[in-house]
Design a protein around this motif. Structure first.
Motif, mmCIF file in Angstrom:
data_model
loop_
_atom_site.group_PDB
_atom_site.id
_atom_site.type_symbol
_atom_site.label_atom_id
_atom_site.label_comp_id
_atom_site.label_asym_id
_atom_site.label_seq_id
_atom_site.Cartn_x
_atom_site.Cartn_y
_atom_site.Cartn_z
ATOM 1 N N GLY A 12 -32.167 -20.284 105.063
ATOM 2 C CA GLY A 12 -31.686 -20.455 103.789
ATOM 3 C C GLY A 12 -30.123 -21.152 103.838
ATOM 4 O O GLY A 12 -29.486 -20.807 104.589
ATOM 5 N N VAL A 13 -30.167 -22.099 102.538
ATOM 6 C CA VAL A 13 -28.981 -22.689 102.786
ATOM 7 C C VAL A 13 -28.132 -22.421 101.263
ATOM 8 O O VAL A 13 -28.731 -22.433 100.268
ATOM 9 N N THR A 14 -26.796 -22.063 101.408
ATOM 10 C CA THR A 14 -26.108 -21.697 100.202
ATOM 11 C C THR A 14 -24.864 -22.666 100.052
ATOM 12 O O THR A 14 -24.755 -23.733 100.875
ATOM 13 N N GLY A 15 -24.116 -22.645 99.030
ATOM 14 C CA GLY A 15 -23.160 -23.656 98.648
ATOM 15 C C GLY A 15 -21.832 -23.701 99.285
ATOM 16 O O GLY A 15 -21.100 -22.954 98.944
ATOM 17 N N SER A 16 -21.617 -24.383 100.563
ATOM 18 C CA SER A 16 -20.461 -24.562 101.024
ATOM 19 C C SER A 16 -20.627 -25.823 101.775
ATOM 20 O O SER A 16 -21.742 -26.443 101.988
ATOM 21 N N ILE A 17 -19.496 -26.103 102.385
ATOM 22 C CA ILE A 17 -19.380 -27.403 103.058
ATOM 23 C C ILE A 17 -20.347 -27.049 104.512
ATOM 24 O O ILE A 17 -20.700 -28.166 105.051
ATOM 25 N N ALA A 18 -20.691 -25.820 104.762
ATOM 26 C CA ALA A 18 -21.440 -25.472 105.853
ATOM 27 C C ALA A 18 -22.967 -26.094 105.715
ATOM 28 O O ALA A 18 -23.547 -26.108 106.539
ATOM 29 N N ALA A 19 -23.131 -26.458 104.490
ATOM 30 C CA ALA A 19 -24.312 -26.944 104.292
ATOM 31 C C ALA A 19 -24.934 -28.036 105.270
ATOM 32 O O ALA A 19 -26.032 -28.333 105.687
ATOM 33 N N PHE A 20 -23.995 -29.119 105.510
ATOM 34 C CA PHE A 20 -24.080 -30.015 106.339
ATOM 35 C C PHE A 20 -24.375 -29.537 107.765
ATOM 36 O O PHE A 20 -25.070 -30.323 108.712
ATOM 37 N N LYS A 21 -23.827 -28.412 108.129
ATOM 38 C CA LYS A 21 -23.816 -28.113 109.497
ATOM 39 C C LYS A 21 -25.332 -27.449 109.432
ATOM 40 O O LYS A 21 -26.136 -27.628 110.550
ATOM 41 N N ALA A 22 -25.905 -26.951 108.594
ATOM 42 C CA ALA A 22 -27.485 -26.420 108.343
ATOM 43 C C ALA A 22 -28.079 -27.536 108.481
ATOM 44 O O ALA A 22 -29.227 -27.376 109.485
ATOM 45 N N ALA A 23 -27.859 -28.882 108.197
ATOM 46 C CA ALA A 23 -28.832 -29.699 108.489
ATOM 47 C C ALA A 23 -28.807 -30.304 109.907
ATOM 48 O O ALA A 23 -30.112 -30.373 110.324
ATOM 49 N N ASP A 24 -27.585 -30.034 110.406
ATOM 50 C CA ASP A 24 -27.739 -30.297 112.031
ATOM 51 C C ASP A 24 -28.505 -29.184 112.679
ATOM 52 O O ASP A 24 -29.187 -29.483 113.623
ATOM 53 N N LEU A 25 -28.317 -27.950 112.321
ATOM 54 C CA LEU A 25 -29.108 -26.770 112.728
ATOM 55 C C LEU A 25 -30.515 -27.116 112.691
ATOM 56 O O LEU A 25 -31.502 -26.834 113.648
ATOM 57 N N ALA A 26 -31.069 -27.506 111.379
ATOM 58 C CA ALA A 26 -32.418 -27.590 111.088
ATOM 59 C C ALA A 26 -33.116 -28.703 112.057
ATOM 60 O O ALA A 26 -34.205 -28.563 112.637
ATOM 61 N N SER A 27 -32.291 -29.941 112.358
ATOM 62 C CA SER A 27 -32.878 -30.958 113.097
ATOM 63 C C SER A 27 -32.696 -30.319 114.760
ATOM 64 O O SER A 27 -33.775 -30.689 115.284
ATOM 65 N N MET A 28 -32.105 -29.767 115.211
ATOM 66 C CA MET A 28 -31.808 -29.204 116.525
ATOM 67 C C MET A 28 -33.156 -28.312 116.639
ATOM 68 O O MET A 28 -33.834 -28.342 117.671
ATOM 69 N N LEU A 29 -33.333 -27.245 115.785
ATOM 70 C CA LEU A 29 -34.273 -26.439 115.918
ATOM 71 C C LEU A 29 -35.687 -27.268 115.755
ATOM 72 O O LEU A 29 -36.656 -26.777 116.661
ATOM 73 N N THR A 30 -35.756 -28.221 115.075
ATOM 74 C CA THR A 30 -37.131 -29.078 115.130
ATOM 75 C C THR A 30 -37.329 -29.753 116.261
ATOM 76 O O THR A 30 -38.374 -29.923 116.753
ATOM 77 N N GLN A 31 -36.204 -30.211 116.812
ATOM 78 C CA GLN A 31 -36.181 -30.985 118.267
ATOM 79 C C GLN A 31 -36.870 -30.038 119.214
ATOM 80 O O GLN A 31 -37.446 -30.401 120.098
ATOM 81 N N PRO A 50 -32.273 -31.799 99.083
ATOM 82 C CA PRO A 50 -33.457 -31.507 99.877
ATOM 83 C C PRO A 50 -34.076 -32.387 100.566
ATOM 84 O O PRO A 50 -34.620 -32.211 101.886
ATOM 85 N N LEU A 51 -33.863 -33.717 100.145
ATOM 86 C CA LEU A 51 -34.281 -34.691 100.978
ATOM 87 C C LEU A 51 -33.855 -34.878 102.303
ATOM 88 O O LEU A 51 -34.445 -35.359 103.427
ATOM 89 N N THR A 52 -32.675 -34.490 102.601
ATOM 90 C CA THR A 52 -31.881 -34.356 103.925
ATOM 91 C C THR A 52 -32.685 -33.635 104.876
ATOM 92 O O THR A 52 -33.182 -33.904 105.752
ATOM 93 N N PHE A 53 -33.102 -32.252 104.174
ATOM 94 C CA PHE A 53 -33.726 -31.399 105.145
ATOM 95 C C PHE A 53 -35.036 -31.825 105.451
ATOM 96 O O PHE A 53 -35.891 -31.711 106.499
ATOM 97 N N GLN A 54 -35.691 -32.631 104.357
ATOM 98 C CA GLN A 54 -36.979 -33.059 104.638
ATOM 99 C C GLN A 54 -37.176 -34.194 105.688
ATOM 100 O O GLN A 54 -38.225 -34.134 106.316
#
Length: 82
Positions: A12-31, A50-54
């Protein structure tokens, strides 16, 4: 193989600058082999799309706009499936 191989993660991603870190986390978990589903709040969409996460997960990213619609993530469905 890793401990996350084949596991499902709901991020779950909420509104803060940490949303960019969430994209990194999603990438690492996928890898590491996890299937990552991402749900963004409207506030999160002001920081990241959403396209970033996709792109990093290879899976559809869900937003609040699809709540109640067909295709909504099971975590967002308010009524049980029959």
């Amino acid at each position: 193989m890793t401990v996350l191989n084949g596991k499902r993660v709901l991020l779950g991603v909420t509104g803060s600058i940490a949303a960019f870190k969430a994209a990194d986390l999603a990438s690492m978990l996928t890898q590491l082999g996890a299937q990552v589903d991402v749900i963004l709040t409207p506030a999160a969409e002001k920081f990241i799309t959403p396209l970033t996460f996709q792109s990093v997960t290879g899976r559809r990213a869900y937003t609040m706009r699809i709540v109640g619609r067909r295709g909504a993530h099971p975590a967002y469905r308010s009524q049980p499936q029959r």
